[in-house]
Structure formats: structure tokens, C-alpha cells
Design an enzyme around this catalytic site. Structure first.
Site: not given
Ligand code: SAM
Ligand code: SF4
Ligand code: DTB
Length: 344
Positions: A55, A59, A62, A99, A130, A190, A262
């Protein structure tokens, strides 16, 4: 007196809820929960990463961001049949919602028909659907709705004032715009966030205030505890006091009385007793299955045992496919995942 549905919570009011004596807070939250929900029913969702890693976003939490060395191997969008096999297995194990997550900033126009075909196939299994695909473009939400999508997950993630310390490649407003598109298309929202990222209690209150003051309360509010992943900037974040996590669930419960809160990521690192407190405080949904997107989740057997020990039962879903009898017990054999005598 029934809890009022409000969209005008002030930061001070939310902070005051956080500051209540723990037992007073849980008593109040449980009262709201019991008023609007079956306190012994838990909605059961299973997650699948349909497009993993690589990606471009940054974030800080992530494991799927390309720029962090986390060992997650990028994978392209899965084929319909691969997703269907996983969805069928989730249904047969007792999940009522499937999901699907994609590690995109957002889908391209050309991705939408492929995701729509996946959604349609999963929906035909009798599961609620979802998707969480990132920021949506014009018309995307409607096309997903037309394919049978029930929910779109898009999180605010944290308080507006802490957001800039976590994500630099998209704005808070971008998220609000995607949520608006989702609501306008008639999809259920959600939307939640992550705690344990080094934010203050005031900022946890800010996240919940922002969620509760959305034009509609999200149908589903995932409260994630940060899963610290080596290689990400938050790998060494100070762990949150578990009771502070429980407080966050309780305050979410009070602010958004009709939403399903949740108990989301972070359960693998959580004691059963803390989870039990979360259910008492108003959590009414979990992710079920050994994996979240790329990180671990409790074993199915452990969750079945937890449900038995706490006398919890999976929430039943009445959908156009009829009543989906929910049972995550070992009798799951009829194809609905419930052990009932109906034909699959
Ligand atoms: N890429 C898309 C986005 O960011 O909207 C969808 C997938 S993203 C992985 C979905 C959500 O997963 C993020 O918004 C975050 O809240 C959660 N998430 C990702 N990594 C995480 C982590 N290490 N611990 C807890 N929640 C996490
Ligand atoms: Fe990309 Fe992870 Fe951010 Fe979703 S949460 S936009 S997968 S970096
Ligand atoms: C949400 O709020 N939490 C889920 C789901 N929505 C997509 C994701 C949790 C991801 C945890 C890290 C991982 O497994 O990669």
C-alpha cells in the site's frame, strides 16, 4: 428513561464519561446496552484480506504499508473462487458477516467490477457482506451497493488533532467524504478507530466524540487495540492499560446506544477476563477466525470456549436469505453454520 440519540456531544461531556469511577461507568454502559441489545448475543464477523500489502499510504500502525519493512508479502486481488472458498468456510464455522479488506489507498475504477463480482458471490452464500477498500471515488459506493454490499468499513482511526501524527498521505476530511458517499448510497457504515497508539485519554474522547457526532451513528463501531507490528513506526508504542480499553468500549456504548460496538483487533493480546468486561461494557461483535487481515486473532476453539464460559450466543441475522441460525459451536454442520435441521 431511554438513552437519547445525540449528535452534539461536547468534548467535555465525553471526557467526563471517561473520568467516571470504573464501576459507575460500566454500570451506566451496561444499562444502555441492555436497553437496546441482547446482552448475551454477539455478532460474529470473519475478515479476509482480498488484496494484501504494497500500500502506498503511510499509516503508522499498518503492516501493509509498502514503506515499512514488516515482512508482509504483497499479493494481488484474489480471484472470486478463492474468496468464495474462504467465505464458505467462515459461514460453516458460524460467521454471519464476511468482511473483505484491500490494502489500497482506494480502488481504481477498474477494480470495482472485480470487487463487485466477489461481493455478489459472497452475498449469494447467505452471508452479510462488508468491504474496506479505502477512499472511494465517484459512483463506487453505489456500484458496490448494487452488487449486494451491506456494510462499508472506513475508520476515522483517531481524534482529529492526533491524526496528523499517524497519517500524512490523506486528510481527516477525505475520510469524512468517503463516509458521506457510503451513507448516500444507502450502505450501512462500519466506522471506528484504534486506541493504544500513544494518544491521550482526551484524544480517545476526541475519537469517540467525532464518531458520535457524525450525521448518522455508524451501524457498527469497531474499537481496535493497536496490534504493534515490528517494522512499523508504532512497533514499540506503550501498551494501553486494559481497563482504559474497557472504558473506551463503555463510552462508545453510551454515546451511540443503537450501534453495535465491535471488540475488534487486539483480542489475541487480551485476557479472557478483559474481553468479558468488554462484553459487559457493551461490546456486541467480534472478529472470529485465526487471522485478522495479516495479524493473528484468537483460535476458533478458544472463542467457542469463551462463548460457552460466558453463556454468549452468536447474534441471529434476518436477511433476505431467511433467518441465518447462528452457532459457533461444534455442531455447525448444516451449511448455515448452525447445526439446525434446515437444508443448506
Ligand atoms: N486500506 C483501507 C483503509 O485504510 O481504509 C482498508 C484496510 S485498513 C487495514 C482497515 C483498518 O484496519 C484501518 O483503518 C485500521 O483502523 C485497522 N488497522 C490496520 N492496522 C492495524 C493494527 N496494526 N492494529 C489495529 N488496527 C489496525
Ligand atoms: Fe494502506 Fe494500511 Fe493505511 Fe489501509 S491502513 S491505507 S492498507 S497503509
Ligand atoms: C477494523 O476496524 N479492523 C479490522 C477491519 N476493520 C478491517 C482490521 C484490523 C487489522 C489489524 C492488522 C492486520 O491484521 O493487518
Amino acid at each position: 428513561m431511554p438513552a437519547a440519540i445525540r449528535h452534539d456531544w461536547s468534548r467535555d461531556e465525553v471526557a467526563a464519561l471517561f473520568a467516571l469511577p470504573f464501576n459507575d461507568l460500566l454500570h451506566r454502559a451496561h444499562g444502555v446496552h441492555r436497553e437496546h441489545h441482547d446482552p448475551n448475543a454477539v455478532q460474529v464477523s470473519t475478515l479476509l484480506s482480498i488484496k494484501t500489502g504494497g500500500c502506498p499510504e503511510d499509516c503508522a500502525y499498518c503492516p501493509q504499508a509498502q514503506r515499512y519493512d514488516t515482512g508482509v508479502l504483497p499479493q494481488k486481488l484474489l480471484e472470486v473462487d478463492e474468496v468464495l472458498a474462504r467465505a464458505r468456510a467462515a459461514r460453516d464455522a458460524g460467521a454471519s458477516r464476511f468482511c473483505m479488506g484491500a490494502a489500497w489507498r482506494g480502488p481504481k475504477d477498474r477494480d470495482i467490477p472485480k470487487v463487485a463480482a466477489i461481493v455478489r458471490a459472497v452475498k449469494d452464500l447467505g452471508l452479510e457482506t462488508c468491504a474496506t477498500l479505502g477512499l472511494l471515488g465517484d459512483g463506487h459506493a453505489q456500484q458496490l451497493k448494487d452488487a449486494g454490499l451491506d456494510y462499508y468499513n472506513h475508520n476515522l482511526d483517531t481524534a482529529p488533532e492526533f491524526y496528523g501524527e499517524i497519517i500524512h498521505t490523506r486528510e481527516y476530511q477525505d475520510r469524512l467524504t468517503t463516509l458521506e458517499q457510503v451513507r448516500d448510497a444507502g450502505l450501512k457504515t462500519c466506522c471506528g478507530g484504534i486506541v493504544g497508539m500513544g494518544e491521550t485519554r482526551e484524544q480517545r474522547a476526541g475519537l469517540l466524540q467525532a464518531l458520535a457526532n457524525l450525521p448518522e451513528h455508524p451501524h457498527s463501531v469497531p474499537i481496535n487495540q493497536l496490534v504493534p507490528v515490528p517494522g512499523t513506526p508504532l512497533a514499540n508504542a506503550e501498551p494501553l492499560d486494559p481497563f482504559e480499553f474497557v472504558r473506551t468500549i463503555a463510552v462508545a456504548r453510551i454515546l451511540m446506544p443503537l450501534s453495535i460496538v465491535r471488540l475488534s483487533a487486539g483480542r489475541q493480546q487480551m485476557d479472557d477476563a478483559v474481553q468479558a468486561l468488554c462484553f459487559f461494557a457493551g461490546a456486541g461483535s467480534i472478529f472470529y477466525g485465526e487471522k485478522l487481515l495479516t495479524t493473528g486473532n484468537p483460535d476458533v476453539e478458544a472463542d467457542r470456549a469463551l462463548f460457552r464460559r460466558l453463556d454468549l450466543h452468536p447474534m441471529e441475522v434476518v436477511e433476505n436469505a431467511g433467518t441465518v441460525h447462528a452457532d459457533i459451536g461444534e455442531n455447525a454442520s448444516c451449511g448455515h453454520g448452525c447445526g439446525c435441521s434446515a437444508a443448506a
